[in-house]
Write a protein that holds these residues in place. Structure first.
Motif, PDB file in Angstrom:
ATOM      1  N   ASN A 169       0.816  -1.218   0.000  1.00  0.00           N
ATOM      2  CA  ASN A 169       0.000   0.000   0.000  1.00  0.00           C
ATOM      3  C   ASN A 169       0.850   1.267   0.000  1.00  0.00           C
ATOM      4  O   ASN A 169       0.329   2.362  -0.217  1.00  0.00           O
ATOM      5  CB  ASN A 169      -0.934   0.031   1.203  1.00  0.00           C
ATOM      6  CG  ASN A 169      -1.998  -1.031   1.131  1.00  0.00           C
ATOM      7  OD1 ASN A 169      -2.019  -1.950   1.951  1.00  0.00           O
ATOM      8  ND2 ASN A 169      -2.874  -0.932   0.162  1.00  0.00           N
ATOM      9  N   ILE A 170       2.142   1.131   0.242  1.00  0.00           N
ATOM     10  CA  ILE A 170       3.010   2.312   0.259  1.00  0.00           C
ATOM     11  C   ILE A 170       3.222   2.781  -1.172  1.00  0.00           C
ATOM     12  O   ILE A 170       3.633   2.014  -2.046  1.00  0.00           O
ATOM     13  CB  ILE A 170       4.342   2.019   0.966  1.00  0.00           C
ATOM     14  CG1 ILE A 170       4.057   1.742   2.451  1.00  0.00           C
ATOM     15  CG2 ILE A 170       5.314   3.188   0.796  1.00  0.00           C
ATOM     16  CD1 ILE A 170       5.248   1.354   3.262  1.00  0.00           C
ATOM     17  N   ALA A 213       1.134   5.899   2.360  1.00  0.00           N
ATOM     18  CA  ALA A 213       0.411   4.740   1.828  1.00  0.00           C
ATOM     19  C   ALA A 213      -1.046   5.119   1.567  1.00  0.00           C
ATOM     20  O   ALA A 213      -1.584   6.033   2.201  1.00  0.00           O
ATOM     21  CB  ALA A 213       0.464   3.584   2.830  1.00  0.00           C
TER      22      ALA A 213
END
Length: 128
Positions: free
Chosen positions: A72-73, A125
């Motif tokens: 998600n980053i 993120a």
């Protein structure tokens, strides 16, 4: 805007009134610059590779506490005191990411909070 402070038991929180290590705003997660400082305040001694491993683990712990994963980053900024050693940072990064790596900026700085701190990494993120 609803702002939620995210805490991980494995990442020491700063003293009250200083800063937040991690904030979640909607589906966005903002992780402050992490260093290789241990919970006791001492810095993990070692070169950029060892310090990077500690930092990426802290980032992983925080993004997971927010409900996400390393995938998600989307953006990282890495501050190093010696850009000649950047390959050690990239080596450690490869141990924590797969697939499309986040957008990233690497900047050499004169110094960080303590002489033994060789790098600092901040991350953003987006969950979901």
């Amino acid at each position: 805007m609803l702002k939620e402070r995210i805490i991980s038991p494995s990442v020491k929180e700063p003293a009250p009134g200083m800063w937040s290590n991690c904030l979640k705003v909607g589906n966005q997660v903002f992780i402050s610059g992490m260093t290789a400082r241990q919970p006791d305040g001492e810095t993990v001694l070692g070169a950029e590779y060892e310090q990077s491993q500690v930092i990426f683990q802290k980032i992983k712990d925080l993004v997971e506490a927010a409900g996400g994963s390393m995938n998600n980053i989307i953006k990282m900024t890495i501050f190093v005191t010696n850009i000649a050693n950047n390959s050690a940072v990239w080596k450690a990064r490869q141990e924590f990411f797969e697939g499309d790596f986040p957008a990233c900026t690497l900047v050499e700085v004169k110094s960080l909070a303590k002489p033994e701190i060789l790098l600092e990494i901040e991350a953003t993120a987006i969950l979901g």
